[in-house]
Design a protein around this motif. Sequence first.
Motif, PDB file in Angstrom:
ATOM      1  N   ASN A   1       6.381   8.855  -7.922  1.00 58.40           N
ATOM      2  CA  ASN A   1       7.659   8.458  -7.471  1.00 58.40           C
ATOM      3  C   ASN A   1       7.804   6.790  -7.542  1.00 58.40           C
ATOM      4  O   ASN A   1       7.764   6.008  -6.782  1.00 58.40           O
ATOM      5  N   THR A   2       7.982   6.547  -9.051  1.00 54.01           N
ATOM      6  CA  THR A   2       7.819   4.919  -9.141  1.00 54.01           C
ATOM      7  C   THR A   2       9.109   4.174  -8.742  1.00 54.01           C
ATOM      8  O   THR A   2       8.974   3.153  -8.213  1.00 54.01           O
ATOM      9  N   ASP A   3      10.279   4.933  -8.750  1.00 53.35           N
ATOM     10  CA  ASP A   3      11.343   4.394  -7.995  1.00 53.35           C
ATOM     11  C   ASP A   3      11.386   3.801  -6.663  1.00 53.35           C
ATOM     12  O   ASP A   3      11.495   2.707  -5.956  1.00 53.35           O
ATOM     13  N   LYS A   4      10.487   4.895  -5.939  1.00 52.82           N
ATOM     14  CA  LYS A   4      10.591   4.565  -4.310  1.00 52.82           C
ATOM     15  C   LYS A   4       9.441   3.225  -4.346  1.00 52.82           C
ATOM     16  O   LYS A   4       9.375   2.728  -3.382  1.00 52.82           O
ATOM     17  N   ALA A   5       8.412   3.359  -5.303  1.00 54.86           N
ATOM     18  CA  ALA A   5       7.305   2.441  -5.235  1.00 54.86           C
ATOM     19  C   ALA A   5       7.939   0.909  -5.619  1.00 54.86           C
ATOM     20  O   ALA A   5       7.658  -0.061  -4.795  1.00 54.86           O
ATOM     21  N   ILE A   6       8.897   0.816  -6.488  1.00 57.71           N
ATOM     22  CA  ILE A   6       9.482  -0.253  -6.842  1.00 57.71           C
ATOM     23  C   ILE A   6      10.192  -0.872  -5.501  1.00 57.71           C
ATOM     24  O   ILE A   6      10.251  -2.047  -5.119  1.00 57.71           O
ATOM     25  N   SER A   7      10.956   0.018  -4.733  1.00 59.07           N
ATOM     26  CA  SER A   7      11.600  -0.438  -3.426  1.00 59.07           C
ATOM     27  C   SER A   7      10.562  -0.977  -2.457  1.00 59.07           C
ATOM     28  O   SER A   7      11.047  -2.047  -1.936  1.00 59.07           O
ATOM     29  N   TYR A   8       9.486  -0.486  -2.228  1.00 55.77           N
ATOM     30  CA  TYR A   8       8.456  -0.883  -1.429  1.00 55.77           C
ATOM     31  C   TYR A   8       8.041  -2.157  -1.878  1.00 55.77           C
ATOM     32  O   TYR A   8       7.748  -3.241  -1.013  1.00 55.77           O
ATOM     33  N   TYR A   9       7.593  -2.444  -3.190  1.00 55.69           N
ATOM     34  CA  TYR A   9       7.123  -3.648  -3.764  1.00 55.69           C
ATOM     35  C   TYR A   9       8.306  -4.844  -3.658  1.00 55.69           C
ATOM     36  O   TYR A   9       7.706  -5.854  -3.050  1.00 55.69           O
ATOM     37  N   ARG A  10       9.490  -4.411  -3.903  1.00 56.59           N
ATOM     38  CA  ARG A  10      10.466  -5.334  -3.743  1.00 56.59           C
ATOM     39  C   ARG A  10      10.640  -5.796  -2.169  1.00 56.59           C
ATOM     40  O   ARG A  10      10.932  -7.072  -1.941  1.00 56.59           O
ATOM     41  N   ASN A  11      10.583  -4.842  -1.176  1.00 57.37           N
ATOM     42  CA  ASN A  11      10.723  -5.283   0.295  1.00 57.37           C
ATOM     43  C   ASN A  11       9.579  -6.058   0.610  1.00 57.37           C
ATOM     44  O   ASN A  11       9.639  -7.311   1.407  1.00 57.37           O
ATOM     45  N   SER A  12       8.284  -5.743   0.228  1.00 63.68           N
ATOM     46  CA  SER A  12       7.289  -6.440   0.230  1.00 63.68           C
ATOM     47  C   SER A  12       7.098  -8.229  -0.260  1.00 63.68           C
ATOM     48  O   SER A  12       6.929  -9.058   0.261  1.00 63.68           O
TER      49      SER A  12
ATOM     50  N   TYR B   1       7.361  -1.114 -13.353  1.00 64.91           N
ATOM     51  CA  TYR B   1       8.336  -1.371 -14.292  1.00 64.91           C
ATOM     52  C   TYR B   1       7.697  -0.756 -15.689  1.00 64.91           C
ATOM     53  O   TYR B   1       8.362  -0.235 -16.704  1.00 64.91           O
ATOM     54  N   GLU B   2       6.514  -1.227 -15.837  1.00 59.92           N
ATOM     55  CA  GLU B   2       5.899  -0.434 -17.060  1.00 59.92           C
ATOM     56  C   GLU B   2       5.718   0.811 -17.515  1.00 59.92           C
ATOM     57  O   GLU B   2       5.995   1.555 -18.472  1.00 59.92           O
ATOM     58  N   THR B   3       5.541   1.475 -16.128  1.00 63.32           N
ATOM     59  CA  THR B   3       5.877   3.040 -16.053  1.00 63.32           C
ATOM     60  C   THR B   3       7.282   3.450 -16.635  1.00 63.32           C
ATOM     61  O   THR B   3       7.181   4.377 -17.166  1.00 63.32           O
ATOM     62  N   ASN B   4       7.970   2.809 -15.944  1.00 63.42           N
ATOM     63  CA  ASN B   4       9.726   3.009 -16.342  1.00 63.42           C
ATOM     64  C   ASN B   4      10.005   2.434 -17.565  1.00 63.42           C
ATOM     65  O   ASN B   4      11.111   2.864 -17.963  1.00 63.42           O
ATOM     66  N   LYS B   5       8.991   2.083 -18.498  1.00 65.17           N
ATOM     67  CA  LYS B   5       9.364   1.386 -19.669  1.00 65.17           C
ATOM     68  C   LYS B   5      10.472   0.224 -19.743  1.00 65.17           C
ATOM     69  O   LYS B   5      11.085   0.059 -20.801  1.00 65.17           O
ATOM     70  N   LEU B   6      10.409  -0.274 -18.666  1.00 65.90           N
ATOM     71  CA  LEU B   6      11.231  -1.539 -18.622  1.00 65.90           C
ATOM     72  C   LEU B   6      10.563  -2.809 -18.701  1.00 65.90           C
ATOM     73  O   LEU B   6      10.044  -3.621 -17.783  1.00 65.90           O
ATOM     74  N   TYR B   7      10.075  -2.964 -20.195  1.00 65.41           N
ATOM     75  CA  TYR B   7       9.115  -4.026 -20.286  1.00 65.41           C
ATOM     76  C   TYR B   7       9.453  -5.354 -20.143  1.00 65.41           C
ATOM     77  O   TYR B   7       8.609  -6.268 -19.698  1.00 65.41           O
ATOM     78  N   ASP B   8      10.768  -5.620 -20.413  1.00 67.85           N
ATOM     79  CA  ASP B   8      11.265  -7.061 -19.969  1.00 67.85           C
ATOM     80  C   ASP B   8      10.985  -7.336 -18.551  1.00 67.85           C
ATOM     81  O   ASP B   8      10.509  -8.425 -18.275  1.00 67.85           O
ATOM     82  N   TYR B   9      11.583  -6.598 -17.780  1.00 67.42           N
ATOM     83  CA  TYR B   9      11.349  -6.714 -16.162  1.00 67.42           C
ATOM     84  C   TYR B   9       9.841  -6.761 -15.840  1.00 67.42           C
ATOM     85  O   TYR B   9       9.372  -7.571 -15.174  1.00 67.42           O
TER      86      TYR B   9
ATOM     87  N   GLN C   1       0.698  -1.266  -0.043  1.00 64.36           N
ATOM     88  CA  GLN C   1       0.230   0.160   0.014  1.00 64.36           C
ATOM     89  C   GLN C   1       0.977   1.355   0.101  1.00 64.36           C
ATOM     90  O   GLN C   1       0.465   2.408  -0.510  1.00 64.36           O
ATOM     91  N   LEU C   2       1.965   1.282   0.736  1.00 65.25           N
ATOM     92  CA  LEU C   2       2.737   2.439   0.828  1.00 65.25           C
ATOM     93  C   LEU C   2       3.517   2.486  -0.687  1.00 65.25           C
ATOM     94  O   LEU C   2       3.728   3.582  -1.081  1.00 65.25           O
ATOM     95  N   GLY C   3       3.826   1.367  -1.411  1.00 65.45           N
ATOM     96  CA  GLY C   3       4.302   1.571  -2.636  1.00 65.45           C
ATOM     97  C   GLY C   3       3.374   2.270  -3.490  1.00 65.45           C
ATOM     98  O   GLY C   3       3.382   3.027  -4.489  1.00 65.45           O
ATOM     99  N   ASN C   4       1.875   1.711  -3.566  1.00 64.24           N
ATOM    100  CA  ASN C   4       0.913   2.213  -4.315  1.00 64.24           C
ATOM    101  C   ASN C   4       0.628   3.634  -4.098  1.00 64.24           C
ATOM    102  O   ASN C   4       0.442   4.436  -5.260  1.00 64.24           O
ATOM    103  N   ILE C   5       1.100   4.345  -2.860  1.00 65.45           N
ATOM    104  CA  ILE C   5       1.132   5.745  -2.655  1.00 65.45           C
ATOM    105  C   ILE C   5       2.235   6.503  -3.520  1.00 65.45           C
ATOM    106  O   ILE C   5       1.776   7.333  -4.337  1.00 65.45           O
ATOM    107  N   GLN C   6       3.363   5.608  -3.395  1.00 64.20           N
ATOM    108  CA  GLN C   6       4.687   6.445  -4.182  1.00 64.20           C
ATOM    109  C   GLN C   6       4.181   6.302  -5.635  1.00 64.20           C
ATOM    110  O   GLN C   6       4.493   7.073  -6.541  1.00 64.20           O
ATOM    111  N   GLN C   7       3.425   5.159  -6.071  1.00 62.82           N
ATOM    112  CA  GLN C   7       3.463   4.867  -7.712  1.00 62.82           C
ATOM    113  C   GLN C   7       2.366   5.967  -8.341  1.00 62.82           C
ATOM    114  O   GLN C   7       2.465   6.673  -9.223  1.00 62.82           O
TER     115      GLN C   7
END
Length: 333
Positions: free
Chosen positions: A249-260, A284-292, A239-245
């Motif tokens: 703040n996509t990079d912060k969102a990714i950090s929260y999601y990875r920790n979860s 990742y889609e937002t950052n156009k990192l399509y393979d990830y 949920q904290l990642g969703n706030i950042q997304q």
Amino acid sequence: MNIRYYLFVWFSCYCLFAQGQQLADSLLQAAQNYPQQATETYLRLAQLNSNNPAKAIDYSNQAVDAAINPVQKTKALHFLGNLYFRTGNSTKALQAYRSELEQAQTANLLKQEAEAKSALGAVYFITGNLSESLNQYLQALRYYESNNDKSNILSVYSGLANIYLKQNNFSKSLEYNLKAVQVYEQSADKFKTLMGYDQIGNLYLLQKDYVKANDYLNKSLKLYKELNNQAGEASILIQLGNIQQQSGNTDKAISYYRNSLQLSKELKMLPLQASALNALALSYETNKLYDYAIEAAKQAKEIAQASNLKIELELSYDILSRLYKKQSIVTGK
């Protein structure tokens, strides 16, 4: 040795059953011999048969019939209504609570009247009659607040918050959730407090008030850590990642999601893993990192299929469909 053990277990179970049956027989005899206490006796029998709803309801009806004054009558009707409510028979629950309300109003039993109205509010809510649910809850609340009955005040606050949320009236839902949390904080009930923080944080998120949403969900995260509830911690991190997304703040969102995701893997919590992976795919889609993004969505799809998680499965299919189109445009294939 084994035969002796099984005989011992069988005999112990038989004795317990016999004792239970003896107690039931004694209570039935008492109900017949002492009619003034018959209602209480039948209610006790109903409680003893809580694992047998049909029998519990039968004893509760006998308790209603045996009542010799309005106090006994309202108590038995309320218990009967609760049984019907728990077993999903909302029509019968309404009948019992309405009868309780009528008895209470006739005898001027204000506490029992409020209890009946609060119960009716709950039944009207689950049957979709939100206006009548709101009406009954608000009437009950007036009595509870005037008597500082905190336990029932909290119950009504929760009911009102759910009604307003259902009506998309987020400001009113927040109002009653905040009132409830204030009482929980004073009572030092950490579990109920963090549940309140969760709901308030999500309401602020729906309103796109990211600062307040982040504040309340971080309060939840702190309490989950204090209670050593790692599953709750993993859920809040999403949920904290969703706030950042949502706030860009996509990079912060990714950090929260990875920790979860890491916590969810350690706990072997597949539903949380699927949620975290789908959330990662979207970031990742937002950052156009399509393979990830494709890899994360594939993993989410596999977990969702294996665990029959329909919502996460639909989301992963939707993400993959969109990503494959974007990837083909980028690669020209």
